[in-house]
Motif scaffolding. Structure first.
Motif, PDB file in Angstrom:
ATOM      1  N   ASP A  16       0.802  -1.199   0.030  1.00  0.00           N
ATOM      2  CA  ASP A  16       0.050  -0.140  -0.007  1.00  0.00           C
ATOM      3  C   ASP A  16       0.909   1.124  -0.060  1.00  0.00           C
ATOM      4  O   ASP A  16       1.207   1.668   0.960  1.00  0.00           O
ATOM      5  CB  ASP A  16      -0.785  -0.064   1.195  1.00  0.00           C
ATOM      6  N   GLY A  27      -0.991   4.495   0.934  1.00  0.00           N
ATOM      7  CA  GLY A  27      -1.052   4.613   2.494  1.00  0.00           C
ATOM      8  C   GLY A  27       0.183   4.923   3.344  1.00  0.00           C
ATOM      9  O   GLY A  27       0.057   5.696   4.141  1.00  0.00           O
ATOM     10  N   ASN A  39       0.639   8.071   5.570  1.00  0.00           N
ATOM     11  CA  ASN A  39       0.662   7.960   6.782  1.00  0.00           C
ATOM     12  C   ASN A  39       2.260   8.705   7.437  1.00  0.00           C
ATOM     13  O   ASN A  39       2.341   9.374   8.529  1.00  0.00           O
ATOM     14  CB  ASN A  39       0.968   6.546   7.044  1.00  0.00           C
ATOM     15  N   THR A  51       0.053   2.221   7.763  1.00  0.00           N
ATOM     16  CA  THR A  51      -0.565   2.574   6.588  1.00  0.00           C
ATOM     17  C   THR A  51      -1.902   3.595   6.634  1.00  0.00           C
ATOM     18  O   THR A  51      -2.314   4.268   5.790  1.00  0.00           O
ATOM     19  CB  THR A  51      -0.510   1.887   5.304  1.00  0.00           C
ATOM     20  N   GLY A  52      -2.373   3.263   7.640  1.00  0.00           N
ATOM     21  CA  GLY A  52      -3.699   3.798   8.053  1.00  0.00           C
ATOM     22  C   GLY A  52      -3.821   5.132   9.064  1.00  0.00           C
ATOM     23  O   GLY A  52      -2.813   5.825   8.576  1.00  0.00           O
ATOM     24  N   GLN A  53      -4.871   4.919   9.762  1.00  0.00           N
ATOM     25  CA  GLN A  53      -4.906   6.086  10.563  1.00  0.00           C
ATOM     26  C   GLN A  53      -4.421   6.069  12.049  1.00  0.00           C
ATOM     27  O   GLN A  53      -4.544   6.805  12.735  1.00  0.00           O
ATOM     28  CB  GLN A  53      -6.263   6.448  10.756  1.00  0.00           C
TER      29      GLN A  53
END
Length: 394
Positions: free
Chosen positions: A152, A155, A159, A339-341
């Motif tokens: 990703d 992402g 991030n 890679t996210g929040q």
């Protein structure tokens, strides 16, 4: 337990019996030396750990951030008085920038506990000179990211761009050294060389900070002249660079903002540069001979200079395991494939550890038991049970 009865059988007659009482006793005066970037977040753990274990606290705020802790001390004193305690259990000791109140208090024989967040230099000084106290420091170091491969890429960039931008990199957890193999980082969008990755990261930073309002809310202002000078020094390094440019704050025109600077370095040629801490919005994409070399550099640099965070991006379980082993050797907490929040800068209270006593960047960990238990001792008194019975007329 507050009390216990102890008995030892004897060959003849009644057992030997003792009545024991146990009383927790605070270690002594606690000194809280706060930082200017996160005065309450970094100050409250030591403040409350000392109070709950029976120690009065002298709060010494940073000269550039007195108000948040002054308000906190005022409320604490009001609450203590309402509960029937002496309000002087918590005191404020503000100082001017040129004063040395912190150093004077830290070496006072009556100060038995010190909590410090701030520069590595003064933190090291406290550890060396405040020998009469239990010293809990949170300093800084060479926060590291090993970039091997990802499924990703977008992402990862989003991030990492946010992690570098948050509070203009003026966090003890902000990544500084980003290691990328010379042959490139394998991604779902093809192989990315260190130069290409740096350009893509700069583009992600541009998208994140393109809106002035959002940029101001994410970056905040640089805290002082030292950080500004450091950004200028990094820009003078030359080579391939992105960012480090001024931004206008839409509400506070006199505020000093800079976009995060990303510079491309070589692991062999530029070791002196990236083995130095650059606190602020400054990060280095460092070309390494291989991922294995990047993992070894993580181990070497953090063991020598410390770090609050380390990260790895890889789709290969062997690489993840090797990085985890290196992080254990170096004594640093590790984030894998964020890679996210959720960001490496963030620490969840009572779920994550913050800081590590296992590397030079800190001598304490928030919030493990040792952060609290070293602030008090349990003292006991013992007397024969017969004497107790006689004293009560039994």
């Amino acid at each position: 337990p507050a009390a216990a009865t102890w008995a030892k059988p004897t060959r003849k007659g009644e057992p030997l019996t003792l009545e024991k009482t146990f009383t927790p006793v605070g270690r002594g005066v606690s000194l809280l030396i706060a930082c200017n970037t996160f005065p309450t977040w970094n100050g409250y753990p030591g403040l409350f750990a000392s109070l709950v274990t029976g120690n009065p606290v002298v709060v010494k705020p940073h000269p550039a951030a007195v108000l948040p802790l002054a308000l906190s001390v005022r409320v604490a004193r009001d609450v203590l008085a309402e509960a029937g305690f002496d309000p002087n259990t918590v005191l404020l000791a503000a100082e001017a920038p040129e004063d040395r109140v912190a150093a004077t208090l830290a070496t006072d024989p009556d100060v038995r506990i010190i909590d410090f967040t701030g520069s590595t230099g003064f933190g090291d000084w406290l550890e060396q000179h405040a020998r009469q106290a239990a010293v809990h420091t949170e300093k800084a170091g060479l926060n590291t990211v090993v970039l091997d491969s990802t499924a990703d890429y977008k992402g990862l960039l989003r991030n990492l761009a946010f992690s570098l931008s948050l509070y203009s990199g003026q966090m003890c957890t902000t990544p500084q050294n980003l290691y990328v193999p010379r042959e490139g980082l394998a991604t779902d969008q093809g192989v990315k060389t260190p130069e290409v990755f740096a350009a893509d990261l700069a583009d992600a930073l541009g998208k994140l900070l393109g809106d002035p309002q959002r940029a101001a809310g994410t970056l905040g202002a640089l805290t002082g002249e030292a950080v500004r000078a450091r950004v200028d020094k990094a820009r003078a390094l030359g080579g391939t660079q992105f960012g480090g440019e001024p931004l206008a704050h839409p509400e506070y025109p006199e505020a000093v903002l800079r976009t995060p600077l990303v510079a491309v370095l070589d692991a062999d040629r530029d070791a002196e540069t990236y083995r130095t801490e650059w606190f602020g919005p400054i990060s280095f994409v460092i070309a390494t001979d291989s991922t294995a070399r990047a993992v070894e550099l993580l181990r070497e640099t953090i063991a020598a200079h410390g770090a609050l965070t380390a990260s790895v991006h890889s789709t290969d379980e062997e690489v993840l395991e090797a990085t985890r082993e290196a992080a254990l050797d170096a004594g640093v907490h590790l984030a894998e494939n964020f890679t996210g929040q959720v960001f490496v800068n963030q620490t969840a209270a009572f779920s994550d550890y913050h800081g590590s006593q296992a590397n030079p960047a800190a001598s304490a960990t928030l919030s493990d038991w040792a952060f609290v238990t070293g602030r008090f001792a349990v003292l006991q008194s013992r007397r024969p049970a017969v004497a107790t019975q006689e004293a009560t007329g039994a």
